[in-house]
Design an enzyme around this catalytic site. Structure first.
Site: not given
Ligand code: BES
Ligand code: ZN
Ligand code: MN
Length: 494
Positions: A266, A273, A284, A347
């Site tokens: 991811d 990121k 992920d 999601r």
């Molecule tokens: N894979 C990430 C979530 C994650 C964060 C997993 C830290 C493991 C450790 C997910 O896809 C993500 O990026 N979520 C975002 C959502 C936001 C953009 C609403 C997040 O948590 O920042």
């Molecule tokens: Zn993710």
């Molecule tokens: Mn993500």
């Protein structure tokens, strides 16, 4: 995996290279070993200020008869607080300490009955599980000389309880295999484990294990109208895969669908990121790995429950073909989604596979697992998963299974008020809400795709991956979710 045997002998009678003993905080150390050895042990622990906290270990040499013996003592914490989790942690920490001694065999004493671990069955199960899981290491990329020589064999000195302890071996092995399988998958770098190689690995793993595996490629996914999942995958050179696994016993008591997020890397997509957030994102796909580990263990134990595993395998990258903020995706369910953040990709993958699982499998229960939100880690920390779901009985069952399995899980609410944040003027919904309550809006988003099926969502973003070795886990993938899922499935079968 280290070989485990159970012996009716006492620990000092075994001729192993070292001994692993357990100690509660209230227990006098000198009574743990007879005579002079006990006194020496107590002196050494006192000198080192060892307080028998859970996960702490100390190695001591004592005189036993004519020979010197290396003894590792693992703390069990307070007696009344002893539970499956404490035993797992103590046994795993003891195993890790034993491995570091680079010897071949270890004798292990059965921990004393205490707290919630009074009955022999739960005590020996948790001990064996902790030992087996603690023997895990991911060393396939270390050049030969650096590889830790594995402890070849451990012998549990169970005395009069040997026969009973032996009965726990098979279920403990099944769980440990499932956890290690999940860990191996999570630890594999994204350059090795991409959606295509992952699917191939799933196929290979389950060949001749009594589990049916179907893998859907791009053209099939297009026919199945999984437009959201496919768009997340669009930025990668490697096409998406969905794998559907089935363990089908002769007379199943229930049909359960386990659904897992399998984002092999991811990067965040165009909402890229940054340093500090991207490094561990090979993890992920941990939700999918937990699903695969649980299906493995359920089949291994021939549980009388029909278990389906559905995993969506994609990579979330950037390229000229990647999806963009502002795009509108068409899900399998028919709902359209306006993208306001390409990093909320999990999601989207789940939307299509939850809908697929719900409509084609028609399960009695559906549980999804995903490293879904950083917000969940903010809320519950790095050890604890969140459990969402409106079916209270089901949620209680799962939380009870987590307790038996020694995993930390805590309920979070589906606050329907917040759904407003997901409204879009130009599509049926958007994919993210505000920063606040981010794991709740993520769960509300998923809820749109589960129909009437009793459903739970487990956000495992905290515990799926451990950035450094600590008292509880080694570094890397943890297999989080597998113990709870297996305990839950076994509970249905019982
Ligand atoms: N894979 C990430 C979530 C994650 C964060 C997993 C830290 C493991 C450790 C997910 O896809 C993500 O990026 N979520 C975002 C959502 C936001 C953009 C609403 C997040 O948590 O920042
Ligand atoms: Zn993710
Ligand atoms: Mn993500």
């Amino acid at each position: 995996m280290t070989k485990v045997q159970v012996s009716p002998q006492g620990v000092l009678d075994l001729r192993t290279d070292l001994d692993l003993l357990f100690l509660h905080q209230e227990q006098p150390a000198r009574k743990v070993l007879p005579g002079k050895a006990g006194r020496q042990l107590a002196d050494a622990l006192a000198r080192r200020g060892f307080e028998a906290e859970v996960g702490k270990t100390v190695a001591v040499e004592v005189d036993a008869g004519s020979a010197r013996r290396l003894v590792i003592v693992a703390g069990l914490g307070k007696k009344e607080k002893t539970d499956a989790r404490a035993l797992h942690a103590a046994a795993a920490a003891g195993m890790r300490a034993a491995r570091k001694c680079k010897l071949g065999t270890a004798g292990v004493a059965l921990p004393a009955a205490a707290g919630g671990m009074r009955d022999l069955e739960s005590r020996s199960r948790a001990l064996l599980e902790g030992l087996l899981i603690g023997s895990y290491s991911f060393d396939r990329y270390l050049s030969r000389g650096d590889q830790a020589p594995p402890l070849r064999r451990i012998v549990v000195a169970a005395g009069q309880h040997a026969a009973a302890v032996k009965k726990s071996l098979a279920p403990a092995m099944a769980l440990a295999e499932g956890v290690m399988l999940a860990r191996d998958l999570v630890n594999e770098p994204a350059g090795v484990l991409d959606p295509v190689s992952y699917a191939a690995r799933i196929r290979r793993h389950f060949r001749s294990r009594g589990v049916q595996v179907r893998v859907f490629g791009r053209s099939q996914l297009e026919k199945m109208k999984m437009g959201a999942l496919l768009q997340v995958a669009a930025g990668s050179e490697v096409p998406a895969r969905v794998a559907h696994l089935v363990w089908r016993p002769a007379r199943p008591k229930k049909r359960v669908a386990l659904v897992g997020k399998g984002v092999t890397f991811d990067a965040g997509g165009y909402n890229l990121k940054t340093t500090g957030h991207i490094e561990t994102m090979k993890c992920d796909m941990a939700g999918s790995a937990a699903v695969i580990g649980a299906v493995h263990a359920a089949a291994r134990l021939k549980l009388p429950v029909e278990v389906h595993g559905v995993v969506g395998l994609v990579e979330n990258l950037v390229s000229g073909k990647a999806y963009k903020p502002g795009d509108i995706l068409h899900t399998r369910s028919g709902k359209t989604i306006e993208i306001n953040n390409t990093d909320a990709e999990g999601r989207l993958v789940l939307a299509d596979i939850l809908d697929y699982a719900q409509t084609t499998i028609k399960p009695d229960v559906m549980i999804d697992l995903a490293t879904l939100t950083g917000a969940c880690v903010v809320a519950l920390g790095e050890r604890c998963s969140a459990v969402f779901g409106s079916d209270e009985v089901l949620r209680k069952d799962l939380l009870a299974a987590a307790q038996r399995a020694g995993e930390l899980m805590w309920p979070l609410p589906l606050i329907e008020d917040y759904f407003e944040q997901l409204r879009s003027p130009i599509a049926d919904c958007r994919n993210t809400g505000s920063r606040w309550g981010g794991s709740i809006t993520a769960a509300l988003f998923l809820e749109q795709f589960v129909g009437q099926t009793p459903w739970l969502h487990l956000d495992i973003a905290g515990p799926a991956f451990s950035e450094k070795e600590d008292a509880f886990w080694g570094e890397g993938g943890t297999g989080a979710g597998v113990p709870t899922l297996l305990a839950f499935l076994a509970g249905i079968g019982a």
